[in-house]
Scaffold this motif. Structure first.
Motif, PDB file in Angstrom:
ATOM      1  N   CYS A 159       0.851  -1.184   0.000  1.00 55.95           N
ATOM      2  CA  CYS A 159       0.000   0.000   0.000  1.00 55.95           C
ATOM      3  C   CYS A 159       0.886   1.232   0.000  1.00 55.95           C
ATOM      4  O   CYS A 159       1.789   1.340   0.833  1.00 55.95           O
ATOM      5  CB  CYS A 159      -0.881  -0.030   1.251  1.00 55.95           C
ATOM      6  SG  CYS A 159      -2.072   1.300   1.350  1.00 55.95           S
ATOM      7  N   TRP A 169       0.172  -0.902   8.224  1.00 51.42           N
ATOM      8  CA  TRP A 169      -0.978  -0.920   7.326  1.00 51.42           C
ATOM      9  C   TRP A 169      -1.982   0.095   7.851  1.00 51.42           C
ATOM     10  O   TRP A 169      -2.344   0.050   9.023  1.00 51.42           O
ATOM     11  CB  TRP A 169      -1.593  -2.313   7.257  1.00 51.42           C
ATOM     12  CG  TRP A 169      -2.447  -2.474   6.050  1.00 51.42           C
ATOM     13  CD1 TRP A 169      -3.804  -2.361   5.995  1.00 51.42           C
ATOM     14  CD2 TRP A 169      -2.018  -2.748   4.715  1.00 51.42           C
ATOM     15  NE1 TRP A 169      -4.234  -2.550   4.703  1.00 51.42           N
ATOM     16  CE2 TRP A 169      -3.166  -2.793   3.900  1.00 51.42           C
ATOM     17  CE3 TRP A 169      -0.772  -2.957   4.132  1.00 51.42           C
ATOM     18  CZ2 TRP A 169      -3.100  -3.048   2.531  1.00 51.42           C
ATOM     19  CZ3 TRP A 169      -0.723  -3.207   2.775  1.00 51.42           C
ATOM     20  CH2 TRP A 169      -1.869  -3.249   1.993  1.00 51.42           C
ATOM     21  N   ASP A 171      -5.103   2.132   9.130  1.00 50.25           N
ATOM     22  CA  ASP A 171      -6.452   1.855   9.645  1.00 50.25           C
ATOM     23  C   ASP A 171      -7.463   2.737   8.935  1.00 50.25           C
ATOM     24  O   ASP A 171      -8.609   2.366   8.731  1.00 50.25           O
ATOM     25  CB  ASP A 171      -6.526   2.162  11.149  1.00 50.25           C
ATOM     26  CG  ASP A 171      -5.592   1.275  11.955  1.00 50.25           C
ATOM     27  OD1 ASP A 171      -5.414   0.090  11.583  1.00 50.25           O
ATOM     28  OD2 ASP A 171      -5.035   1.766  12.957  1.00 50.25           O
ATOM     29  N   ASP A 172      -7.013   3.918   8.580  1.00 53.47           N
ATOM     30  CA  ASP A 172      -7.880   4.944   8.005  1.00 53.47           C
ATOM     31  C   ASP A 172      -7.812   4.858   6.467  1.00 53.47           C
ATOM     32  O   ASP A 172      -6.739   4.954   5.877  1.00 53.47           O
ATOM     33  CB  ASP A 172      -7.381   6.305   8.489  1.00 53.47           C
ATOM     34  CG  ASP A 172      -8.305   7.451   8.138  1.00 53.47           C
ATOM     35  OD1 ASP A 172      -9.147   7.290   7.229  1.00 53.47           O
ATOM     36  OD2 ASP A 172      -8.173   8.514   8.758  1.00 53.47           O
ATOM     37  N   GLN A 173      -8.950   4.685   5.828  1.00 52.89           N
ATOM     38  CA  GLN A 173      -9.019   4.538   4.363  1.00 52.89           C
ATOM     39  C   GLN A 173      -8.358   5.703   3.630  1.00 52.89           C
ATOM     40  O   GLN A 173      -7.723   5.507   2.598  1.00 52.89           O
ATOM     41  CB  GLN A 173     -10.484   4.387   3.927  1.00 52.89           C
ATOM     42  CG  GLN A 173     -10.668   3.987   2.475  1.00 52.89           C
ATOM     43  CD  GLN A 173     -10.065   2.633   2.122  1.00 52.89           C
ATOM     44  OE1 GLN A 173     -10.095   1.694   2.908  1.00 52.89           O
ATOM     45  NE2 GLN A 173      -9.495   2.529   0.933  1.00 52.89           N
ATOM     46  N   ARG A 174      -8.459   6.914   4.178  1.00 52.74           N
ATOM     47  CA  ARG A 174      -7.885   8.079   3.490  1.00 52.74           C
ATOM     48  C   ARG A 174      -6.360   8.008   3.427  1.00 52.74           C
ATOM     49  O   ARG A 174      -5.730   8.688   2.622  1.00 52.74           O
ATOM     50  CB  ARG A 174      -8.351   9.385   4.121  1.00 52.74           C
ATOM     51  CG  ARG A 174      -7.740   9.671   5.450  1.00 52.74           C
ATOM     52  CD  ARG A 174      -7.954  11.074   5.969  1.00 52.74           C
ATOM     53  NE  ARG A 174      -7.304  11.210   7.248  1.00 52.74           N
ATOM     54  CZ  ARG A 174      -5.985  11.320   7.420  1.00 52.74           C
ATOM     55  NH1 ARG A 174      -5.174  11.355   6.388  1.00 52.74           N
ATOM     56  NH2 ARG A 174      -5.475  11.413   8.636  1.00 52.74           N
ATOM     57  N   LYS A 176      -4.711   5.336   2.598  1.00 50.64           N
ATOM     58  CA  LYS A 176      -4.354   4.388   1.536  1.00 50.64           C
ATOM     59  C   LYS A 176      -4.444   5.116   0.193  1.00 50.64           C
ATOM     60  O   LYS A 176      -5.520   5.342  -0.334  1.00 50.64           O
ATOM     61  CB  LYS A 176      -5.312   3.201   1.517  1.00 50.64           C
ATOM     62  CG  LYS A 176      -5.207   2.298   2.714  1.00 50.64           C
ATOM     63  CD  LYS A 176      -6.186   1.139   2.596  1.00 50.64           C
ATOM     64  CE  LYS A 176      -6.142   0.259   3.817  1.00 50.64           C
ATOM     65  NZ  LYS A 176      -7.110  -0.835   3.750  1.00 50.64           N
ATOM     66  N   GLU A 179      -3.464   0.608  -3.291  1.00 49.46           N
ATOM     67  CA  GLU A 179      -3.228  -0.741  -2.790  1.00 49.46           C
ATOM     68  C   GLU A 179      -2.786  -1.616  -3.965  1.00 49.46           C
ATOM     69  O   GLU A 179      -3.319  -1.506  -5.065  1.00 49.46           O
ATOM     70  CB  GLU A 179      -4.493  -1.298  -2.140  1.00 49.46           C
ATOM     71  CG  GLU A 179      -4.200  -2.394  -1.157  1.00 49.46           C
ATOM     72  CD  GLU A 179      -5.367  -2.716  -0.232  1.00 49.46           C
ATOM     73  OE1 GLU A 179      -5.439  -3.880   0.177  1.00 49.46           O
ATOM     74  OE2 GLU A 179      -6.196  -1.829   0.066  1.00 49.46           O
TER      75      GLU A 179
END
Length: 192
Positions: A159, A169, A171-174, A176, A179
């Motif tokens: 990622c 890795w 935790d927060d989608q923003r 990423k 991927e």
């Protein structure tokens, strides 16, 4: 943070610094755990807490204090830099990455208090404290880290993370940015 004037002068003079210039700058800074203690906080369930001490277009200086967790294998994007162990002992695992394959651990090295080690561009490594009490490291990178790639060996994925994410890795989608599915080393097949 306000770093002392001598440290600011050393760091202000670094313009697109070479590997050797960065190492010399860290030696000149001569920073101690005692002077950085006010900037250290709990890692709060993460491998480390990091505090940005200085940033310019050309470099960034961070201090990190470590928990008992290891960080994920990661690179530093297009940055290279030096890591100085200010307190404790660091276990640094170095990986080889070929194409879009899962990183393969090559070796581990132990770095004691006072030692420095180099993190090359696109080099993949992970760190952890040899003893969960007291590992503190100082990191000088050029240019400031951007588009760091973090690897999850169990998910067989990588990622590219946002600049505010550490070597874990997200935790927060923003956090990423991108991927990437990787293939395994042995047979080239994808993990399910």
């Amino acid at each position: 943070m306000t770093i002392n004037p001598q440290a600011k002068n050393v760091l202000d003079s670094l313009i697109a610094p070479s590997k050797d210039e960065m190492k010399e700058a860290l030696a000149k800074l001569n920073m101690s755990v005692d002077e950085l203690k006010p900037y250290l906080q709990s890692a709060s369930g993460k491998p480390y807490y990091r505090k940005l001490l200085y940033k310019s277009e050309d470099i960034e200086l961070l201090v990190m204090n470590w928990s008992d967790l290891e960080c994920a294998p990661h690179d530093h994007g297009d940055s290279h830099g030096w890591i100085q162990v200010l307190n404790g002992t660091s276990i640094n695992s170095v990986y080889e990455v070929k194409n879009n394959k899962l990183p393969k651990e090559l070796f581990k090295e132990y770095h004691q208090q006072g030692q420095l080690f180099f993190a090359p561009k696109k080099g993949v490594h992970k760190m952890q404290a040899d003893d969960p009490d007291g590992l503190v490291t100082l990191h000088l990178y050029s240019p400031p880290i951007s588009e760091m790639k973090v690897y999850d060996l169990e998910k067989c994925a990588a990622c590219v993370v946002s600049d505010d994410c550490g070597a874990w890795w997200p935790d927060d989608q923003r956090q990423k940015i991108k991927e990437i599915q990787l293939s395994k080393q042995e047979d080239g097949s994808h993990a399910s």
